[in-house]
Design a protein around this motif. Structure first.
Motif, mmCIF file in Angstrom:
data_model
loop_
_atom_site.group_PDB
_atom_site.id
_atom_site.type_symbol
_atom_site.label_atom_id
_atom_site.label_comp_id
_atom_site.label_asym_id
_atom_site.label_seq_id
_atom_site.Cartn_x
_atom_site.Cartn_y
_atom_site.Cartn_z
ATOM 1 N N VAL A 158 0.897 -1.350 0.124
ATOM 2 C CA VAL A 158 0.056 0.089 0.040
ATOM 3 C C VAL A 158 0.864 1.350 0.178
ATOM 4 C CG1 VAL A 158 -1.610 1.360 1.189
ATOM 5 C CG2 VAL A 158 -1.734 -1.114 1.093
ATOM 6 N N TRP A 159 0.548 2.131 -0.912
ATOM 7 C CA TRP A 159 1.093 3.300 -0.756
ATOM 8 C C TRP A 159 0.193 4.652 -0.685
ATOM 9 C CZ3 TRP A 159 2.450 -0.208 -4.861
ATOM 10 C CH2 TRP A 159 3.804 -0.946 -4.770
ATOM 11 N N ILE A 160 0.766 5.582 0.093
ATOM 12 C CA ILE A 160 -0.132 6.596 0.500
ATOM 13 C C ILE A 160 0.503 7.780 -0.294
ATOM 14 C CG2 ILE A 160 -1.159 8.147 2.028
ATOM 15 C CD1 ILE A 160 -1.297 5.859 4.098
ATOM 16 N N LYS A 161 -0.012 8.615 -1.306
ATOM 17 C CA LYS A 161 0.379 9.677 -1.740
ATOM 18 C C LYS A 161 -0.150 10.839 -0.664
ATOM 19 C CE LYS A 161 1.836 12.592 -4.789
ATOM 20 N NZ LYS A 161 3.419 13.254 -5.015
ATOM 21 N N ASP A 162 0.865 11.475 0.243
ATOM 22 C CA ASP A 162 0.308 12.287 1.523
ATOM 23 C C ASP A 162 0.253 13.849 0.827
ATOM 24 O OD1 ASP A 162 0.089 13.244 3.803
ATOM 25 O OD2 ASP A 162 1.822 12.605 4.721
ATOM 26 N N GLU A 163 -0.783 14.387 0.902
ATOM 27 C CA GLU A 163 -0.981 15.564 0.597
ATOM 28 C C GLU A 163 -1.092 16.621 1.682
ATOM 29 O OE1 GLU A 163 -1.421 16.940 -2.900
ATOM 30 O OE2 GLU A 163 -0.335 15.139 -2.695
ATOM 31 N N SER A 164 -0.999 16.179 2.831
ATOM 32 C CA SER A 164 -1.288 16.802 4.153
ATOM 33 C C SER A 164 -0.373 18.244 4.328
ATOM 34 C CB SER A 164 -0.889 16.025 5.390
ATOM 35 O OG SER A 164 0.643 15.739 5.634
ATOM 36 N N LYS A 165 0.924 18.269 3.321
ATOM 37 C CA LYS A 165 1.675 19.322 3.674
ATOM 38 C C LYS A 165 1.845 20.395 2.320
ATOM 39 C CE LYS A 165 2.991 18.320 7.940
ATOM 40 N NZ LYS A 165 2.046 16.940 8.064
ATOM 41 N N ARG A 166 0.848 20.139 1.544
ATOM 42 C CA ARG A 166 1.047 20.743 0.095
ATOM 43 C C ARG A 166 0.973 22.271 0.202
ATOM 44 N NH1 ARG A 166 2.512 18.857 -5.074
ATOM 45 N NH2 ARG A 166 1.143 16.992 -4.819
ATOM 46 N N PHE A 167 1.988 22.885 -0.193
ATOM 47 C CA PHE A 167 1.787 24.541 -0.205
ATOM 48 C C PHE A 167 1.646 24.840 0.914
ATOM 49 C CE2 PHE A 167 1.126 23.807 -5.113
ATOM 50 C CZ PHE A 167 2.369 24.210 -5.334
ATOM 51 N N GLY A 168 1.763 24.357 1.962
ATOM 52 C CA GLY A 168 1.568 24.639 3.620
ATOM 53 C C GLY A 168 0.238 24.850 3.761
ATOM 54 N N LEU A 169 -0.746 24.372 3.013
ATOM 55 C CA LEU A 169 -2.449 24.427 3.096
ATOM 56 C C LEU A 169 -2.884 23.283 3.515
ATOM 57 C CD1 LEU A 169 -3.970 26.393 0.256
ATOM 58 C CD2 LEU A 169 -3.878 27.093 2.589
ATOM 59 N N GLY A 170 -2.075 22.002 3.350
ATOM 60 C CA GLY A 170 -2.457 20.814 3.949
ATOM 61 C C GLY A 170 -3.549 20.006 3.267
ATOM 62 N N GLY A 171 -3.506 20.414 1.812
ATOM 63 C CA GLY A 171 -4.711 19.424 1.070
ATOM 64 C C GLY A 171 -4.204 19.550 -0.383
ATOM 65 N N VAL A 172 -4.824 18.625 -1.078
ATOM 66 C CA VAL A 172 -4.359 18.420 -2.743
ATOM 67 C C VAL A 172 -5.289 19.533 -3.440
ATOM 68 C CG1 VAL A 172 -6.546 16.833 -2.937
ATOM 69 C CG2 VAL A 172 -4.503 16.736 -4.538
ATOM 70 N N LYS A 173 -6.169 20.264 -2.703
ATOM 71 C CA LYS A 173 -7.002 21.311 -3.379
ATOM 72 C C LYS A 173 -6.190 22.395 -3.794
ATOM 73 C CE LYS A 173 -11.169 19.380 -3.373
ATOM 74 N NZ LYS A 173 -12.034 19.308 -4.609
ATOM 75 N N ALA A 174 -4.997 22.520 -3.067
ATOM 76 C CA ALA A 174 -4.188 23.585 -3.393
ATOM 77 C C ALA A 174 -3.582 23.466 -4.965
ATOM 78 C CB ALA A 174 -2.761 23.667 -2.514
ATOM 79 N N LEU A 175 -3.516 22.611 -5.418
ATOM 80 C CA LEU A 175 -3.032 22.086 -6.802
ATOM 81 C C LEU A 175 -4.065 22.728 -7.828
ATOM 82 C CD1 LEU A 175 -1.724 18.484 -6.929
ATOM 83 C CD2 LEU A 175 -0.186 20.646 -7.082
ATOM 84 N N GLY A 176 -5.381 22.721 -7.349
ATOM 85 C CA GLY A 176 -6.457 23.115 -8.389
ATOM 86 C C GLY A 176 -6.921 24.524 -8.569
ATOM 87 N N ALA A 177 -7.188 24.974 -7.538
ATOM 88 C CA ALA A 177 -7.745 26.663 -7.621
ATOM 89 C C ALA A 177 -6.669 27.436 -7.820
ATOM 90 C CB ALA A 177 -8.475 26.885 -6.150
#
Length: 361
Positions: free
Chosen positions: A47-66
């Motif tokens: 099992v691999w987990i892609k961990d978005e908890s620190k993305r751009f300091g916002l803590g979520g994958v949505k920081a890639l979209g908006a």
């Protein structure tokens, strides 16, 4: 079955998004965690987990979209993001939590005012965090889907930028751009797995309107040249992707859509996301809040000597879907989960900072 080139965003759009997002000064790819303890617990090979908890300091994958969607909207108008001229343009979005936060953060980054439309049952902690990132909240008496329509109705003036990841008609370029931003997630995953000489059997992806899941799938498909095998995961109270795929057409599910997996509290998929998911999904899983809470509690403590995972009520959903399937013999057979399976899941958000959980903030 449909070929890859029939879908949007297309290959050029995905790699344009990857090139731009990866050039930002605060960009770094999120980690791909190998979780042998979790695999052992679930009777799965890897099992691999892609961990978005620190993305751009916002803590979520949505920081890639908006942020990418807003930047593209400004550039298409000949406006340099962050310039004084941006103050003349208001970014508008609807949210049940994370997309609104990412839009508010991006608007501040690019020097735009922001208005975020929220339905009646958005988590107060998430709303406090959105306000703290500089956005004005607009309250809508209804569900997330009602907030989407209200935001769209408000975005008719020439100086308003609708930054929506939900498009019921399939004709909004901003939604297409936002999905291209999410596709960065899939490109990263494919490259990280390739660097380890690893392959996947399936991916369990949580779905609200489906944009993140479809973007991840299309990014991996473009990067590897092979269609990913996807299992969608939704709350049983808001299973609009499952319902739409079963009926073969975009379908709105009724009710208040209440779930602790608040980022998935959506009543109708986005059309372009649905078209991708309809093609890549081998099955559609629904889970209840009790399963999601139990798995979140265990993952945040660490499972069988795996490090604790920084995750939250929506971020855990795909992992909880895999857990649910792996511990049910009938579902294991249906979704072809064996002791040799190699599975990817996405931790799509980290915990909300403590200060926003306090009601007096």
């Amino acid at each position: 079955m449909t070929g890859l080139n029939a879908f949007v965003p297309g290959r050029d759009e995905v790699y344009q998004a990857f090139d731009l997002i990866s050039s930002w000064l605060d960009y770094s790819q999120s980690p791909l965690l190998s979780c042998p303890g979790l695999a052992n617990e679930l009777g799965i090979g890897k099992v691999w987990i892609k961990d978005e908890s620190k993305r751009f300091g916002l803590g979520g994958v949505k920081a890639l979209g908006a942020p990418y969607g807003l930047k593209r909207q400004l550039l298409k108008r000949g406006i340099e993001p962050g310039s004084p001229q941006c103050r003349d343009y208001t970014a508008i979005a609807a949210t049940d939590g994370n997309h609104g936060l990412a839009t508010a953060w991006a608007a501040t980054k690019f020097n735009c005012p922001a208005k975020i439309y929220v339905g009646s049952d958005v988590d107060p902690a998430r709303m406090r965090r959105i306000r703290d990132n500089g956005a004005e909240l607009v309250y809508v008496d209804g569900t997330y889907d009602d907030a989407v329509l209200a935001a769209s109705d408000a975005a008719t003036a020439s100086n308003v930028l609708l930054i929506t990841d939900t498009d019921y008609n399939g004709d909004l370029d901003v939604t297409r751009d936002i999905m291209a931003g999410y596709a960065v997630l899939g490109v990263e995953c494919a490259r990280q797995l390739r660097a380890r000489n690893e392959t996947l059997d399936s991916i369990f992806l949580q779905c609200g309107v489906g944009g993140m899941a479809a973007g991840c799938a299309i990014g991996m498909w473009h990067e590897t040249g092979q269609k990913p095998v996807v299992c969608s995961v939704e709350p049983e109270t808001a299973a609009c992707v499952k319902t739409s795929i079963e009926r073969g057409t975009l379908t709105r599910v009724p009710g208040k859509l209440l779930t602790r997996m608040v980022g998935l509290s959506c009543g109708c998929p986005s059309l372009s996301a649905f078209e991708i998911l309809q093609d890549v999904c081998i099955g559609n899983i629904v889970i209840n809040d009790a399963i999601a809470k139990r798995v979140q509690d265990q993952m945040t403590l660490g499972v069988r000597n795996d490090p604790p995972l920084d995750t939250w009520d929506t971020g855990i959903s795909g992992i909880a879907g895999l857990w649910h399937v792996a511990q049910n013999p009938e579902l294991r057979d249906r979704f072809a989960i064996t002791s040799q399976s190699r599975v990817l899941v996405i931790n799509s958000e980290g915990a909300i900072p403590d200060q926003y959980l306090q009601p007096n903030v």
